[in-house]
Design a protein around this motif. Structure first.
Motif, PDB file in Angstrom:
ATOM      1  N   PRO A   1      38.765  66.321  40.307  1.00  0.00           N
ATOM      2  CA  PRO A   1      40.128  66.853  40.164  1.00  0.00           C
ATOM      3  C   PRO A   1      41.008  66.588  41.393  1.00  0.00           C
ATOM      4  O   PRO A   1      42.221  66.407  41.260  1.00  0.00           O
ATOM      5  N   THR A   2      40.399  66.553  42.573  1.00  0.00           N
ATOM      6  CA  THR A   2      41.152  66.239  43.786  1.00  0.00           C
ATOM      7  C   THR A   2      41.258  64.739  44.011  1.00  0.00           C
ATOM      8  O   THR A   2      42.292  64.235  44.479  1.00  0.00           O
TER       9      THR A   2
ATOM     10  N   GLY B   1      32.823  64.175  35.068  1.00  0.00           N
ATOM     11  CA  GLY B   1      33.613  64.402  36.261  1.00  0.00           C
ATOM     12  C   GLY B   1      33.602  65.827  36.783  1.00  0.00           C
ATOM     13  O   GLY B   1      34.133  66.093  37.862  1.00  0.00           O
ATOM     14  N   ARG B   2      32.997  66.740  36.017  1.00  0.00           N
ATOM     15  CA  ARG B   2      32.858  68.129  36.454  1.00  0.00           C
ATOM     16  C   ARG B   2      31.544  68.658  35.920  1.00  0.00           C
ATOM     17  O   ARG B   2      31.124  68.297  34.816  1.00  0.00           O
TER      18      ARG B   2
ATOM     19  N   ALA C   1      47.897  57.720  43.920  1.00  0.00           N
ATOM     20  CA  ALA C   1      48.787  57.423  45.047  1.00  0.00           C
ATOM     21  C   ALA C   1      48.396  56.107  45.719  1.00  0.00           C
ATOM     22  O   ALA C   1      49.264  55.295  46.087  1.00  0.00           O
ATOM     23  N   LEU C   2      47.105  55.872  45.885  1.00  0.00           N
ATOM     24  CA  LEU C   2      46.648  54.633  46.495  1.00  0.00           C
ATOM     25  C   LEU C   2      46.971  53.426  45.625  1.00  0.00           C
ATOM     26  O   LEU C   2      47.355  52.362  46.129  1.00  0.00           O
ATOM     27  N   ALA C   3      46.815  53.576  44.321  1.00  0.00           N
ATOM     28  CA  ALA C   3      47.114  52.464  43.415  1.00  0.00           C
ATOM     29  C   ALA C   3      48.587  52.096  43.454  1.00  0.00           C
ATOM     30  O   ALA C   3      48.958  50.922  43.296  1.00  0.00           O
ATOM     31  N   ALA C   4      49.439  53.091  43.678  1.00  0.00           N
ATOM     32  CA  ALA C   4      50.891  52.857  43.690  1.00  0.00           C
ATOM     33  C   ALA C   4      51.398  52.333  45.021  1.00  0.00           C
ATOM     34  O   ALA C   4      52.533  51.840  45.109  1.00  0.00           O
ATOM     35  N   ASP C   5      50.577  52.430  46.069  1.00  0.00           N
ATOM     36  CA  ASP C   5      50.996  52.014  47.409  1.00  0.00           C
ATOM     37  C   ASP C   5      50.761  50.519  47.578  1.00  0.00           C
ATOM     38  O   ASP C   5      49.658  50.080  47.921  1.00  0.00           O
ATOM     39  N   THR C   6      51.804  49.728  47.371  1.00  0.00           N
ATOM     40  CA  THR C   6      51.660  48.272  47.432  1.00  0.00           C
ATOM     41  C   THR C   6      51.583  47.749  48.862  1.00  0.00           C
ATOM     42  O   THR C   6      51.324  46.565  49.072  1.00  0.00           O
TER      43      THR C   6
END
Length: 332
Positions: free
Chosen positions: A61-62, A179-180, A69-74
């Motif tokens: 979940p975290t 995932g949980r 965010a990492l995928a969007a940071d080009t």
């Protein structure tokens, strides 16, 4: 084996997937992969040189919003996937497998894979299979058993066919990645416990499924399914949010270029959420665990053609990518 993406075809659905990769002669590392075949080493991004994909799933979940965010940071430096080796995406602590979960597959198995001493005509065994499936579906009793993590290998690694395996067969399957931690969750709750999906090929030696010394014991899944490398896995874990309809994905396996399996997960008797819920009734599912959901019709027993040295299997599931494995006979 590395994989080189085709520019016109994304590797998977969604903005990113998780993988376990390595440079030549280098250690394995967890990676964020984009559909165009670029890689971000997550050890650096998370500041942990010992990080694994299992660690990421432990706090899913975290982790998930951080991956977005990492995928969007080009601006982050990335490496071409083609320069790297692709391993199984996760090392699970538990593997739960299911059988007889595709209607047509069960019918075919009853016809082609009879128990010792069962000499009834084909029509009778086919009708029996249909009756059993109807009863199982009505009683909500999926067939789930335990596999060994040691049987897992990478999605492009060679598969060694043991000398004792007389009838090695393929079974391409949709694999759920937990995932949980999940215990006694309802069907309605189950999707919230799924991190993502990947591809598994659950190889089986048909000759050892039933014990010849004592047929009344039933199936021997340890012997028939758990040789080293009998579960090619991956290449990626695609987040569940990127797969809108897991109960309607195309499962395709080609043997030496010829299509053998080609079916939708719609043919499942028990759908994904029900499989996870049922497995959790007894077991406590842990992050990173796998729940294999069964294989559709079109295995080797159906075609009268089992695996042999030199065979190449190409497996694909909608949105999850492809795997290719070559069969190699065990050295004498």
């Amino acid at each position: 084996m590395s994989v080189k993406p085709e520019s016109a075809s994304p590797l998977f659905a969604g903005p990113f997937a998780l993988a376990t990769l390595s440079a030549p002669d280098g250690p394995r590392f967890p990676a964020l992969v984009t559909p165009d075949g670029l890689v971000l080493d997550l050890r650096s991004a998370f500041g942990d040189e010992r990080l694994t994909v299992l660690d990421l799933l432990e706090d899913w979940p975290t982790t998930l919003p951080r991956l977005h965010a990492l995928a969007a940071d080009t601006g982050l430096g990335r490496t071409p996937l083609a320069d790297l080796h692709v391993h199984a995406p996760v090392e699970p602590r538990q593997v739960l497998q299911s059988g007889a979960n595709y209607r047509q597959h069960v019918i075919d198995l009853h016809v082609a894979h009879r128990a010792p001493g069962d000499d009834r005509p084909e029509a009778q065994r086919r009708a029996e299979a249909a009756e059993i499936m109807d009863r199982r579906a009505a009683e909500d009793l999926p067939y789930v058993f335990i596999g060994l993590p040691s049987a897992i290998t990478g999605p492009y690694d060679d598969v060694v066919l043991p000398a004792w395996a007389e009838q090695p067969d393929w079974e391409l399957e949709l694999a759920v990645v937990i995932g949980r931690a999940a215990h006694q969750v309802s069907v309605e709750e189950a999707p919230a416990y799924i991190a993502g999906y990947t591809i598994a090929n659950d190889l089986t030696d048909r000759a050892t499924v039933f014990r010849r010394d004592m047929p009344q014991i039933g199936t021997d899944w340890l012997r028939s399914k758990n040789a080293p490398g009998f579960t090619p896995l991956g290449p990626w874990i695609v987040p569940a949010e990127s797969i809108a309809t897991p109960d309607d994905l195309r499962v395709t396996l080609k043997l030496n270029g010829e299509t053998m399996q080609d079916e939708s997960t719609k043919d499942m008797i028990f759908k994904v959420a029900r499989m996870v819920s049922y497995a959790s009734r007894t077991a406590r599912l842990l992050p990173g665990d796998l729940v294999l959901t069964g294989s559709p019709a079109g295995n080797g027993m159906h075609w009268g053609r089992l695996l042999r040295d030199g065979d190449v299997m190409d497996g694909a599931i909608t949105g999850l990518g492809t795997q290719r494995t070559r069969c190699v006979a065990e050295a004498s």
